[in-house]
Design an enzyme around this catalytic site. Structure first.
Site, PDB file in Angstrom:
ATOM      1  N   ASP A 129       0.840  -1.201   0.000  1.00  0.00           N
ATOM      2  CA  ASP A 129       0.000   0.000   0.000  1.00  0.00           C
ATOM      3  C   ASP A 129       0.876   1.251   0.000  1.00  0.00           C
ATOM      4  O   ASP A 129       1.226   1.766   1.047  1.00  0.00           O
ATOM      5  CB  ASP A 129      -0.905  -0.012   1.232  1.00  0.00           C
ATOM      6  CG  ASP A 129      -1.865   1.156   1.271  1.00  0.00           C
ATOM      7  OD1 ASP A 129      -2.064   1.785   0.220  1.00  0.00           O
ATOM      8  OD2 ASP A 129      -2.406   1.441   2.362  1.00  0.00           O
ATOM      9  N   GLU A 163      -1.850  10.699  -0.330  1.00  0.00           N
ATOM     10  CA  GLU A 163      -3.115   9.958  -0.356  1.00  0.00           C
ATOM     11  C   GLU A 163      -3.509   9.548   1.039  1.00  0.00           C
ATOM     12  O   GLU A 163      -4.691   9.589   1.416  1.00  0.00           O
ATOM     13  CB  GLU A 163      -2.975   8.735  -1.277  1.00  0.00           C
ATOM     14  CG  GLU A 163      -4.290   8.007  -1.566  1.00  0.00           C
ATOM     15  CD  GLU A 163      -4.564   6.840  -0.621  1.00  0.00           C
ATOM     16  OE1 GLU A 163      -5.598   6.167  -0.801  1.00  0.00           O
ATOM     17  OE2 GLU A 163      -3.746   6.598   0.310  1.00  0.00           O
ATOM     18  N   GLU A 164      -2.522   9.147   1.825  1.00  0.00           N
ATOM     19  CA  GLU A 164      -2.798   8.665   3.178  1.00  0.00           C
ATOM     20  C   GLU A 164      -3.237   9.777   4.121  1.00  0.00           C
ATOM     21  O   GLU A 164      -3.673   9.509   5.228  1.00  0.00           O
ATOM     22  CB  GLU A 164      -1.581   7.936   3.740  1.00  0.00           C
ATOM     23  CG  GLU A 164      -1.127   6.717   2.941  1.00  0.00           C
ATOM     24  CD  GLU A 164      -2.103   5.546   2.985  1.00  0.00           C
ATOM     25  OE1 GLU A 164      -3.181   5.691   3.620  1.00  0.00           O
ATOM     26  OE2 GLU A 164      -1.807   4.494   2.397  1.00  0.00           O
ATOM     27  N   ASP A 192      -4.589   0.690  -6.685  1.00  0.00           N
ATOM     28  CA  ASP A 192      -4.212   0.900  -5.292  1.00  0.00           C
ATOM     29  C   ASP A 192      -4.240  -0.442  -4.573  1.00  0.00           C
ATOM     30  O   ASP A 192      -5.304  -0.991  -4.302  1.00  0.00           O
ATOM     31  CB  ASP A 192      -5.208   1.874  -4.648  1.00  0.00           C
ATOM     32  CG  ASP A 192      -4.764   2.360  -3.273  1.00  0.00           C
ATOM     33  OD1 ASP A 192      -3.792   1.798  -2.730  1.00  0.00           O
ATOM     34  OD2 ASP A 192      -5.397   3.294  -2.758  1.00  0.00           O
ATOM     35  N   HIS A 281      -1.376  -0.974   6.588  1.00  0.00           N
ATOM     36  CA  HIS A 281      -1.065   0.196   7.421  1.00  0.00           C
ATOM     37  C   HIS A 281      -0.227  -0.154   8.646  1.00  0.00           C
ATOM     38  O   HIS A 281      -0.305   0.513   9.687  1.00  0.00           O
ATOM     39  CB  HIS A 281      -2.338   0.937   7.839  1.00  0.00           C
ATOM     40  CG  HIS A 281      -2.910   1.785   6.760  1.00  0.00           C
ATOM     41  ND1 HIS A 281      -3.907   2.703   6.974  1.00  0.00           N
ATOM     42  CD2 HIS A 281      -2.618   1.870   5.430  1.00  0.00           C
ATOM     43  CE1 HIS A 281      -4.206   3.317   5.846  1.00  0.00           C
ATOM     44  NE2 HIS A 281      -3.434   2.812   4.892  1.00  0.00           N
ATOM     45  N   ASP A 300      -0.368  -6.998 -15.552  1.00  0.00           N
ATOM     46  CA  ASP A 300      -0.768  -7.300 -16.926  1.00  0.00           C
ATOM     47  C   ASP A 300      -2.098  -6.627 -17.262  1.00  0.00           C
ATOM     48  O   ASP A 300      -2.311  -6.172 -18.394  1.00  0.00           O
ATOM     49  CB  ASP A 300      -0.889  -8.809 -17.127  1.00  0.00           C
ATOM     50  CG  ASP A 300       0.458  -9.507 -17.216  1.00  0.00           C
ATOM     51  OD1 ASP A 300       1.487  -8.815 -17.388  1.00  0.00           O
ATOM     52  OD2 ASP A 300       0.496 -10.745 -17.116  1.00  0.00           O
TER      53      ASP A 300
END
Length: 474
Positions: A129, A163-164, A192, A281, A300
């Site tokens: 992540d 983003e976090e 993500d 996290h 892919d």
């Protein structure tokens, strides 16, 4: 993946089994899908782990590990020929950065964009992540640059910061785009967490405007015998800013803190009753927190979508637009205007032509041999761009595996210099013709020879059948 918008356990109630497409993907679609190197993706993740290890164990916004991550990604894209920028913005944790990379070809009025967040949480290196999504998007961008493809549309890639902290990087990017530039974005694809150790195969289903791309992702996985489930990620990732403006969005996700059900374990493998990513996290989200099969399949899928939507007709004219500079491009006048190995151009019924009855059939001998066919062509200096395209069908008696035995090289001969634009091999076998396109703008103002050079080893035939060749300008 952020938990600032919604943090909750993903359960079966949040997902619905994806509707099967009306039929399997065509052979042409499957054949054109690139095989993105999972080894290369893993190497990018190793680099992100190394950056985190050297910078306090994380790549969190406002800390040195994040800036080092952004600088490294930008350097890779710069070297590949992208036009890149480092977009800075302020956050409560300090300055953060988006890396924006654009392939400088294709119609700039029709933009296809893919992205992923590059930052980690403060407690760990953030390898799944979201090092996984970032590394997959990065490798697809690098592979596209190396492929020689000429896109119909403009390709743009975003690597988001913060983003976090609440999807701040993607919001900043979208909010600072002029309205006219926002309108040019035809599709945004988000990736993500794509390598969860106990993975699921989820396809975003939270934006009706993106249902076409959603269905294409589903059909791609179905063509690979991978079952999917639709999921509403409820604004938890960076597509949310694009979705809020009415831009079509889609994406994939291999699961975070949600618990895998018995039914999911039955179809995907892994362990029921455990989280898709037990290290979500946490400090243990390291290079050891990966499922490489999921990472491979999802990378892919990213490649498939970029290759497909790079050529989607949004109302533009597919390059080349300046007419075909080659004579007898479909070989229907036999060897007229072409030079090379006698007998290569044939109307033999043993191999079908793409159009008409004649084609160039290189190799297929089952013994050590070399064959070629080519044509001299003058590319006008006034051309803004030039591209070479052709249709090729490859069949082989070589055993399946990863070894290249027989090849055909796509070459440009400029005086005493021969440049190979691409090498195709027995590994590229397909049951149908596939179109290939390569940029030859570098040769404008020159008279060069376009050549196909086939080479076969001592046993087991591979046939490279080429038809409907075009060299056009715009």
């Amino acid at each position: 993946m952020s938990k600032h918008v919604l943090y909750g356990v993903l359960t079966a109630a949040l997902v619905a089994t994806a509707l099967a497409p009306s039929g399997p993907a065509t052979a042409k679609t499957v054949a054109e899908s690139p095989d993105i190197s999972v080894s290369n993706v893993k190497a990018h993740l190793d680099q992100l782990q190394s950056i985190a290890t050297s910078n306090g164990g994380n790549r969190y916004t406002g800390r040195p590990g994040y800036r080092a991550s952004a600088d490294w990604v930008k350097s890779k894209l710069d070297a590949a020929g992208y036009t890149t920028s480092l977009q800075s913005f302020s956050t409560s944790a300090g300055t953060s950065y988006n890396v924006i990379a654009e392939w400088p070809h294709g119609d700039a009025n029709h933009v296809v964009m893919a992205g992923s967040h590059l930052d980690s949480v403060s407690s760990g290196p953030g390898i799944n992540d979201n090092g996984t999504g970032s590394s997959g998007v990065l490798e697809v961008a690098l592979a596209y640059a190396a492929s020689g493809q000429t896109p119909r549309n403009r390709l743009r890639f975003g690597f988001w910061g913060a983003e976090e902290l609440g999807l701040l990087g993607s919001k900043y990017y979208v909010n600072n785009l002029p309205a006219a530039e926002r309108d040019k974005i035809e599709l945004y694809l988000n990736f993500d967490m794509t390598g969860s150790p106990n993975p699921g195969y989820f396809v975003y289903n939270d934006n009706p405007a993106g249902n076409g791309a959603r269905d294409d992702l589903t059909a791609y996985f179905t063509s690979k015998s991978i079952q999917t489930e639709y999921i509403d990620v409820q604004g938890r990732s960076d597509h949310a800013a694009f979705r809020s403006l009415g831009i079509p969005t889609a994406g994939t996700f291999s699961g975070a803190e949600g618990i895998k059900t018995s039914a999911q374990a039955a179809k995907w493998g892994g362990t029921a009753g455990q989280a898709y990513d037990p290290c979500y996290h946490r400090s243990c989200d390291t290079i050891n927190n990966l499922n490489l099969t999921s990472l491979d399949r999802q990378s892919d899928a990213i490649g498939h979508m970029i290759w497909t939507y790079a050529q989607k007709d949004y109302g533009t004219t597919n390059p080349p637009t300046g007419g075909n500079l080659l004579l007898n491009p479909g070989f229907e006048s036999g060897a007229t205007n072409w030079t090379g190995t006698t007998g290569v151009i044939t109307n033999s019924s043993s191999k079908p032509a793409h159009g008409g009855s004649y084609k160039a059939w290189l190799q297929g001998n089952g013994r050590s041999s070399t064959e070629n066919v080519g044509q001299s062509v003058a590319i006008p200096a006034s051309a803004a761009a030039a591209s070479l395209s052709f249709w090729i069908r490859i069949d082989t008696a070589e055993t399946t595996g990863s070894t290249v035995y027989d090849t055909v090289k796509v070459q440009v001969v400029d005086g005493g210099t021969t440049t190979t634009l691409a090498t195709l091999s027995n590994l590229n076998k397909a049951t149908a013709y596939v179109q290939k396109t390569y940029d030859v703008t570098a040769y404008k103002g020159k008279t060069v020879t376009v050549r196909f050079l086939g080479q076969e080893d001592s046993s087991l035939q591979t046939s490279f059948v080429i038809d409907d060749v075009a060299l056009g300008t715009s």
